[in-house]
Design a protein around this motif. Structure first.
Motif, short mmCIF file in Angstrom:
data_model
loop_
_atom_site.label_atom_id
_atom_site.label_comp_id
_atom_site.label_asym_id
_atom_site.label_seq_id
_atom_site.Cartn_x
_atom_site.Cartn_y
_atom_site.Cartn_z
N ALA A 92 0.84 -1.20 0.00
CA ALA A 92 0.00 0.00 0.00
C ALA A 92 0.87 1.25 0.00
CB ALA A 92 -0.92 0.00 1.22
N GLU A 93 2.00 1.19 0.69
CA GLU A 93 2.93 2.32 0.69
C GLU A 93 3.52 2.54 -0.70
OE1 GLU A 93 5.65 1.09 3.68
OE2 GLU A 93 4.37 1.75 5.35
N GLN A 94 3.80 1.44 -1.40
CA GLN A 94 4.33 1.58 -2.77
C GLN A 94 3.30 2.22 -3.69
OE1 GLN A 94 7.62 0.64 -2.77
NE2 GLN A 94 7.05 0.12 -0.66
N LEU A 95 2.02 1.93 -3.44
CA LEU A 95 0.94 2.45 -4.29
C LEU A 95 0.46 3.82 -3.83
CD1 LEU A 95 -1.13 -0.85 -4.68
CD2 LEU A 95 0.42 0.19 -6.37
N GLY A 96 0.87 4.22 -2.63
CA GLY A 96 0.53 5.56 -2.15
C GLY A 96 -0.88 5.70 -1.61
N ARG A 97 -1.44 4.62 -1.10
CA ARG A 97 -2.78 4.72 -0.50
C ARG A 97 -2.98 3.57 0.48
NH1 ARG A 97 -3.89 2.29 -5.52
NH2 ARG A 97 -4.97 0.29 -5.34
N PRO A 98 -3.93 3.72 1.42
CA PRO A 98 -4.17 2.65 2.39
C PRO A 98 -4.78 1.42 1.72
CG PRO A 98 -5.12 4.74 3.12
CD PRO A 98 -4.74 4.91 1.70
#
Length: 312
Positions: free
Chosen positions: A292-298
């Motif tokens: 989720a951090e790699q994708l920038g969202r929870p």
């Protein structure tokens, strides 16, 4: 990270073990707007395998024009050498099979539709034409000693056609299995199934001579029914369930399709039922938080949010 695990209270008649077919790296990431680098995908897959997921669907050998998020299949597979998991890949046609075999793939999948509208939207073919296209692919894979999975989408409802008759699903399912698929995954692509519908379809397939042991289920959580539908399938004897880490995914060709059943939500339920999956929920949750951090969202997974205290 984990504040607790569910108390295990087994339900009589359920399977002792369930195999989770993890689809996040393929079915999840194919729906992302951003292109995830191959190195990040490889690390995602390594972490999923380290969490105990023994089957992780790695990528798809479709034409890059149709699914640009998975255009790096040739770059990704060599990065997965030594990953301790089965790594099936999706192949849409003979060319896709050729590309997959050249990279050493040992398991492949073909992706069909129970409805004409989705077959035309997804494959630009009728149902019968798509089955004709799959025939040499499945035959070639089996001749090469590869395991073959069949996906059947729109088994419960179609955004253009509405409810899908049971006999229509059974007809296409039988044809895919007769082509030589070892396993068939029944897809609720737009998430409209309910438990009674699931039981009715599985019963109809059994009555048509399809053994439950050859079936898997693939639910989307559009109406919050994915876990209830999974439990109905388990009660019918299904032991293979598709899920996506962190609840990633949807379907680029069916805009009403929301995320897949989250693997963490599934593992929480199965742990609570005393069903063995071999998955470490803590490591899996940490993996989905990282992704989720790699994708920038929870993560949309309720279990990931609860166990990692992510904000929705």
């Amino acid at each position: 990270m984990i504040s607790g695990l569910p108390m295990a209270v087994p339900e009589p008649g359920l399977p002792a073990r369930v195999r989770i077919h993890e689809v996040g790296p393929r079915d999840g990431l194919q729906n992302e707007k951003a292109i995830v680098p191959a190195e990040v995908k490889a690390e995602f897959i390594r972490r999923l395998a380290a969490a105990g997921l023994g089957t992780v669907e790695a990528t798809s050998f479709v034409h890059p024009k149709w699914v640009p998020q998975l255009a790096d299949a040739e770059q990704l597979l060599p990065l997965l050498d030594g990953v301790p998991a089965r790594l099936p890949v999706l192949v849409p046609n003979a060319r896709g099979l050729e590309r997959a075999r050249a990279l050493g793939a040992r398991e492949v999948a073909v992706f069909g539709s129970a409805t004409e509208s989705f077959a035309k939207a997804n494959l630009n073919r009728t149902v019968d034409e798509s089955l004709e296209m799959f025939a040499p692919v499945v035959a070639g894979a089996r001749e090469a000693g590869l395991a073959v999975r069949g996906y059947l989408s729109m088994c419960f409802g179609d955004p253009w056609e509405g409810a899908v008759p049971l006999e229509q699903v059974v007809r296409v399912a039988r044809r895919l299995l007769d082509l030589g698929c070892d396993e068939l995954s029944l897809g609720d692509t737009i998430g409209v199934a309910t438990p009674g519908h699931v039981t009715a379809l599985l019963t109809a397939l059994n009555e048509a001579g399809v053994e439950t042991g050859r079936l898997a289920v693939h639910f989307h959580d559009t109406y919050g029914q994915a876990l209830a539908n999974t439990l109905a399938a388990l009660r019918h004897g299904v032991t293979t369930v598709d899920a996506s880490a962190g609840g990633l995914g949807g379907c680029p060709y069916a805009k009403s399709a929301t995320g897949n059943l989250a693997t963490e939500d599934l593992v929480w339920m199965l742990d609570g039922l005393g069903i063995d999956t071999g998955v470490d929920l803590g490591r899996l949750t940490a993996t989905s938080v990282w992704m989720a951090e790699q994708l920038g969202r929870p993560s949309p997974s309720r279990t990931v949010r609860a166990l990692s205290h992510q904000e929705p």
